[in-house]
Design an enzyme around this catalytic site. Structure first.
Site, PDB file in Angstrom:
ATOM      1  N   GLU A 304       0.887  -1.239  -0.006  1.00  0.00           N
ATOM      2  CA  GLU A 304       0.115  -0.111  -0.039  1.00  0.00           C
ATOM      3  C   GLU A 304       0.782   1.349   0.090  1.00  0.00           C
ATOM      4  O   GLU A 304       1.912   1.287   0.657  1.00  0.00           O
ATOM      5  CB  GLU A 304      -0.838   0.075   1.121  1.00  0.00           C
ATOM      6  CG  GLU A 304      -2.115  -0.749   1.281  1.00  0.00           C
ATOM      7  CD  GLU A 304      -2.947  -0.594   2.567  1.00  0.00           C
ATOM      8  OE1 GLU A 304      -2.991   0.396   3.149  1.00  0.00           O
ATOM      9  OE2 GLU A 304      -3.361  -1.717   2.810  1.00  0.00           O
TER      10      GLU A 304
HETATM   11  O1  IFM Z   1      -7.680   2.591   3.963  1.00  0.00           O
HETATM   12  C1  IFM Z   1      -6.645   2.227   4.524  1.00  0.00           C
HETATM   13  C2  IFM Z   1      -6.397   0.805   4.572  1.00  0.00           C
HETATM   14  O2  IFM Z   1      -7.636   0.003   5.034  1.00  0.00           O
HETATM   15  C3  IFM Z   1      -5.352   0.520   5.299  1.00  0.00           C
HETATM   16  N1  IFM Z   1      -4.060   0.902   5.161  1.00  0.00           N
HETATM   17  C4  IFM Z   1      -4.355   2.752   5.249  1.00  0.00           C
HETATM   18  C5  IFM Z   1      -5.310   2.988   4.098  1.00  0.00           C
HETATM   19  C6  IFM Z   1      -5.491   4.390   3.960  1.00  0.00           C
HETATM   20  O3  IFM Z   1      -5.779   4.930   5.276  1.00  0.00           O
END
Ligand code: IFM
Length: 391
Positions: A304
């Site tokens: 992410e």
């Molecule tokens: O949307 C969240 C995700 O569920 C987990 N990591 C951070 C993202 C942004 O806040």
């Protein structure tokens, strides 16, 4: 290095509750109602529209995709296994394969079946056992269709929001509860690792961490340096030390950097430019995170990285600046193998509801129309050329 390796994975990430819609058997669904939060409702209706969303991902050049399976769908009532939900996720995996998109599957992304939370949830002694039973049901059926698995998303984020900040279910403030949940989540990761390896020995199981970059406020100040080490230990090292023999790769979620000092205010966010949520933009922190995590000598995937930016004014530069850090890390010999932008779609952002816009693709929640933002095309061009357009 100015080019990504041929087999580098580029994609985007989502999670079930944030995009699928109607997660009515989950603790989050109930929490939204009780706390009168923005209800997740139909979210992006991705449960019904996953094929068109994957068509979009493919058209945008993605060769990998991270998503999560929802425990509350698979086991809506304790011990009752929903075959229809399992077939659904089988179709999701098949749809990805048909489009030549490699799946990265998360088995727990913050949400639990409501029955589990009502019975004590992650604080219970048998929490990890119950989770492992769910994992076994999923893996028995789906193991042949995916090679990359991550049992638990961002365990510490879940513990701190659920048991310390009272912002997420179970909405508590309890140090003992937080300790028990933390311990059980890590145990659940290890048990899930064992289950997955039993059914699919060749699969790759990763540990997922939210990794904030910390740096001492006074570069040479020993107290600030000590405070930074403590912050690092508490945030991630303590967890990684516990699971280091149960991970084939590390899934790194990077968003923010902080300077840390031994005196108040202790912690200060880095990055002059801010996202729509007010988070600082600090790309160097991603490079730092990759260097620090390379200590474990495991392949790294950025599972992410993204920002809330409704009008897409910052995302193009954000993307290139962060991907530049990845190229530099590759140049330094760090084994980084993939990058997943958060998120493919504008998603339900937990207690912040639907206003933060994290998507490469904008979603109109009235019509469910999808519109790729300009940055989605910039990302596509980077993927296609395996190069950044900036030097
Ligand atoms: O949307 C969240 C995700 O569920 C987990 N990591 C951070 C993202 C942004 O806040």
């Amino acid at each position: 290095m100015n080019q990504f390796p041929e087999n580098f994975l580029f994609g985007a990430a989502t999670s079930a509750h944030q995009v699928e819609g109607n997660n009515a058997y989950s603790d989050w669904w109930e929490f939204e109602r009780i706390q009168k939060l923005d209800p997740s409702g139909a979210a992006c209706d991705h449960w019904n529209r996953f094929r068109e969303d994957f068509d979009l991902a493919r058209a945008l050049g993605h060769n990998a995709h991270r998503f999560s399976i929802e425990w509350a769908h698979i086991e809506p009532r304790e011990g009752e296994w929903d075959g229809f939900a399992l077939s659904h996720y089988e179709k999701v995996l098949e749809a990805l394969r048909e489009r030549n998109i490699i799946p990265f599957v998360t088995l727990h992304h913050f949400t639990n079946p409501v029955w589990f939370t009502k019975k004590g949830g992650w604080e219970r002694n048998d929490a990890a056992e119950r989770f492992a039973r769910y994992v076994e049901h999923v893996i028995e059926r789906l193991a042949p269709k995916a090679s990359f698995w991550m049992p638990i998303n961002e365990p510490w984020v879940l513990v701190s929001n659920g048991w310390l900040a009272k912002k997420w279910p179970p909405g508590k403030r309890s140090f003992i509860g937080a300790w028990r949940a933390w311990h059980n989540l890590l145990d659940a990761h290890k048990k899930a690792y064992g289950v997955i390896k039993r059914y699919a020995p060749n699969s790759k199981v990763g540990f997922n961490v939210a990794y904030a970059a910390f740096r001492p406020t006074g570069r040479k100040n020993p107290l600030d340096k000590f405070a930074t080490t403590l912050a690092r230990y508490q945030d991630t090292t303590a967890m990684l030390n516990r699971v280091k023999y149960f991970m084939d790769f590390i899934g790194l979620n990077y968003y923010r950097g902080f300077s840390v000092s031994a005196i108040p205010p202790f912690i200060k966010e880095l990055g002059e430019r801010k996202t729509d949520l007010g988070w600082g933009i600090y790309p160097q922190g991603l490079g730092q995170a990759l260097h620090e995590l390379w200590h474990y000598q495991k392949p790294l995937y950025i599972t992410e990285n993204g920002l809330a930016d409704a009008n897409d004014s910052q995302r193009p530069r954000f993307l290139t600046d962060h991907l530049k850090q990845v190229l530099d890390a590759l140049h330094d010999g760090i084994d980084v193998r993939g990058y997943f932008h958060w998120s493919l779609l504008d998603n339900f952002e937990w207690a912040d509801g639907f206003s933060p816009r994290f998507g490469l693709v904008a979603v109109d929640y009235q019509t469910q129309k999808r519109t790729p933002r300009p940055s989605a095309y910039l990302y596509r061009d980077i993927i296609q050329s395996h190069r950044l357009s900036v030097s």
